[in-house]
Design a protein around this motif. Structure first.
Motif, PDB file in Angstrom:
ATOM      1  N   UNK A  80      34.866  23.833 -22.422  1.00 44.53           N
ATOM      2  CA  UNK A  80      35.474  25.102 -22.006  1.00 44.53           C
ATOM      3  C   UNK A  80      36.676  25.480 -22.873  1.00 44.53           C
ATOM      4  N   UNK A  81      36.933  24.718 -23.918  1.00 45.82           N
ATOM      5  CA  UNK A  81      38.066  25.008 -24.798  1.00 45.82           C
ATOM      6  C   UNK A  81      37.887  26.364 -25.489  1.00 45.82           C
ATOM      7  N   UNK A  82      38.998  27.026 -25.837  1.00 48.06           N
ATOM      8  CA  UNK A  82      38.891  28.253 -26.619  1.00 48.06           C
ATOM      9  C   UNK A  82      38.298  27.953 -28.004  1.00 48.06           C
ATOM     10  N   UNK A  83      37.730  28.960 -28.638  1.00 46.93           N
ATOM     11  CA  UNK A  83      37.055  28.827 -29.923  1.00 46.93           C
ATOM     12  C   UNK A  83      37.922  28.112 -30.967  1.00 46.93           C
ATOM     13  N   UNK A  84      39.185  28.548 -31.111  1.00 49.87           N
ATOM     14  CA  UNK A  84      40.049  27.951 -32.138  1.00 49.87           C
ATOM     15  C   UNK A  84      40.320  26.473 -31.875  1.00 49.87           C
ATOM     16  N   UNK A 134      25.409  30.488 -30.203  1.00 50.69           N
ATOM     17  CA  UNK A 134      26.228  30.719 -29.011  1.00 50.69           C
ATOM     18  C   UNK A 134      27.718  30.565 -29.351  1.00 50.69           C
ATOM     19  N   UNK A 135      28.030  29.557 -30.157  1.00 52.01           N
ATOM     20  CA  UNK A 135      29.400  29.286 -30.590  1.00 52.01           C
ATOM     21  C   UNK A 135      29.948  30.452 -31.424  1.00 52.01           C
ATOM     22  N   UNK A 136      29.142  30.982 -32.362  1.00 50.06           N
ATOM     23  CA  UNK A 136      29.574  32.112 -33.177  1.00 50.06           C
ATOM     24  C   UNK A 136      29.828  33.345 -32.306  1.00 50.06           C
ATOM     25  N   UNK A 137      28.961  33.580 -31.333  1.00 47.13           N
ATOM     26  CA  UNK A 137      29.149  34.722 -30.433  1.00 47.13           C
ATOM     27  C   UNK A 137      30.433  34.567 -29.617  1.00 47.13           C
ATOM     28  N   UNK A 138      30.686  33.347 -29.196  1.00 44.36           N
ATOM     29  CA  UNK A 138      31.922  33.053 -28.468  1.00 44.36           C
ATOM     30  C   UNK A 138      33.136  33.358 -29.360  1.00 44.36           C
ATOM     31  N   UNK A 139      33.043  32.968 -30.637  1.00 45.62           N
ATOM     32  CA  UNK A 139      34.121  33.240 -31.592  1.00 45.62           C
ATOM     33  C   UNK A 139      34.350  34.724 -31.792  1.00 45.62           C
ATOM     34  N   UNK A 140      33.288  35.498 -31.800  1.00 45.63           N
ATOM     35  CA  UNK A 140      33.414  36.960 -31.922  1.00 45.63           C
ATOM     36  C   UNK A 140      34.102  37.538 -30.686  1.00 45.63           C
ATOM     37  N   UNK A 141      33.631  37.093 -29.507  1.00 47.97           N
ATOM     38  CA  UNK A 141      34.188  37.601 -28.250  1.00 47.97           C
ATOM     39  C   UNK A 141      35.682  37.310 -28.139  1.00 47.97           C
ATOM     40  N   UNK A 142      36.112  36.165 -28.681  1.00 48.82           N
ATOM     41  CA  UNK A 142      37.522  35.786 -28.601  1.00 48.82           C
ATOM     42  C   UNK A 142      38.331  36.293 -29.794  1.00 48.82           C
ATOM     43  N   UNK A 143      37.681  37.040 -30.690  1.00 52.23           N
ATOM     44  CA  UNK A 143      38.379  37.645 -31.814  1.00 52.23           C
ATOM     45  C   UNK A 143      38.630  36.732 -32.999  1.00 52.23           C
ATOM     46  N   UNK A 144      37.944  35.622 -33.087  1.00 50.42           N
ATOM     47  CA  UNK A 144      38.145  34.681 -34.196  1.00 50.42           C
ATOM     48  C   UNK A 144      37.152  34.871 -35.333  1.00 50.42           C
ATOM     49  N   UNK A 149      30.474  40.197 -39.401  1.00 48.17           N
ATOM     50  CA  UNK A 149      29.739  39.076 -39.997  1.00 48.17           C
ATOM     51  C   UNK A 149      28.623  38.695 -39.023  1.00 48.17           C
ATOM     52  N   UNK A 150      27.391  38.909 -39.448  1.00 48.64           N
ATOM     53  CA  UNK A 150      26.235  38.678 -38.570  1.00 48.64           C
ATOM     54  C   UNK A 150      25.875  37.198 -38.477  1.00 48.64           C
ATOM     55  N   UNK A 151      25.147  36.876 -37.415  1.00 49.08           N
ATOM     56  CA  UNK A 151      24.601  35.517 -37.283  1.00 49.08           C
ATOM     57  C   UNK A 151      23.727  35.196 -38.489  1.00 49.08           C
ATOM     58  N   UNK A 152      22.956  36.185 -38.940  1.00 45.07           N
ATOM     59  CA  UNK A 152      22.058  35.988 -40.068  1.00 45.07           C
ATOM     60  C   UNK A 152      22.826  35.558 -41.319  1.00 45.07           C
ATOM     61  N   UNK A 153      23.966  36.198 -41.574  1.00 45.33           N
ATOM     62  CA  UNK A 153      24.772  35.857 -42.747  1.00 45.33           C
ATOM     63  C   UNK A 153      25.349  34.451 -42.619  1.00 45.33           C
ATOM     64  N   UNK A 154      25.848  34.123 -41.432  1.00 43.08           N
ATOM     65  CA  UNK A 154      26.409  32.785 -41.210  1.00 43.08           C
ATOM     66  C   UNK A 154      25.316  31.733 -41.360  1.00 43.08           C
TER      67      UNK A 154
END
Length: 195
Positions: A80-84, A134-144, A149-154
Motif C-alpha cells: 500500500x506504499x505510495x509509488x515513490x 498496474x504499477x505504471x497506472x498507479x504512478x500516473x494517478x499519483x503524478x509520478x 508516456x504510454x504503457x506501450x512506450x514503457x
C-alpha cells in the motif's frame, strides 16, 4: 500433505538453498555435488534422486532464485506504499536473494537467460507484466509518471532492455552498473526524483 511428503519437500528446499548459496559465491562450475550434499546435510545420492544431474539442479536453482527475487519485488509492488516509496524500495533495498551474488553466478544466470527458454521469461510474461502495468497506472494517478508516456512506450523500452541483457557478452558489463540502470529506468520515467 503427510509427514513423508513434508520431509521430502523440506529436503529438496534444503538442497536448493545450499546449492544457491554455493553457486552464488563460487559460480556453478566450481561447486561439486559433494559440496552441495555436505552443506545440505544429505547424501549425493539424494541429490541425484531429486534432480538427476548437476545441470538439472542448476535449472531448479535458477527457478528457485527467480522465485525469491520476484517474491520480494512483488511484495513491494503489491504493498500500500505510495509509488515513490515503492520505487525507493525496489532500487535501494537489496533483498536477501540479491545481496551476495557473485559475478560468476550472474554470468551463469545471464547465460541461461540468453538461452531464450529462461524461467525469467515465463515469470515476466505471466506475473510481472500485468503487475508492472498496474504499477505504471498507479504512478500516473499519483503524478509520478507523465500521463503522456504510454504503457506501450514503457513496455517497449523494457523489451529493448530485456533483449539487450539476453546477449551473453553483456553479463560482465551489466552487474557493476545494475543499480544505476535501475535508477536510470525509474527516475527516467518519473521525470523527477523525490528524496
Amino acid at each position: 500433505m503427510d509427514g513423508f511428503e513434508k520431509r521430502r519437500k523440506q529436503k529438496k528446499k534444503d538442497i536448493l538453498t545450499a546449492a544457491l548459496t554455493l553457486f552464488m559465491e563460487y559460480g556453478i562450475q566450481k561447486v561439486s555435488i559433494t559440496e552441495i550434499a555436505k552443506k545440505a546435510n544429505v547424501s549425493q545420492v539424494t541429490i541425484y534422486n531429486y534432480f538427476e544431474s548437476k545441470d538439472n539442479l542448476a535449472q531448479y536453482v535458477f527457478k528457485f532464485y527467480v522465485d525469491q527475487v520476484w517474491g520480494e519485488q512483488k511484495q513491494f509492488l503489491e504493498s500500500a506504499l505510495p509509488f515513490n516509496e515503492k520505487i525507493k524500495k525496489i532500487i535501494f533495498e537489496k533483498g536477501t536473494a540479491t545481496n551476495q551474488i557473485s559475478e560468476r553466478f550472474f554470468q551463469d544466470f545471464m547465460k541461461d537467460y540468453a538461452s531464450g527458454q529462461s524461467y525469467v521469461e515465463e515469470v515476466y510474461e505471466k506475473e510481472a507484466l500485468p503487475l508492472f502495468i498496474k504499477f505504471f497506472n498507479e504512478g500516473r494517478e499519483q503524478g509520478y509518471i507523465d500521463s503522456e508516456v504510454s504503457d506501450e512506450a514503457i513496455l517497449f523500452y523494457l523489451k529493448m532492455f530485456q533483449e539487450y541483457l539476453q546477449r551473453e557478452d553483456i553479463a560482465q558489463m551489466a552487474l557493476p552498473v545494475a543499480e544505476e540502470l535501475t535508477k536510470l529506468f525509474f527516475y527516467g520515467i518519473a521525470g523527477k526524483r523525490e528524496d
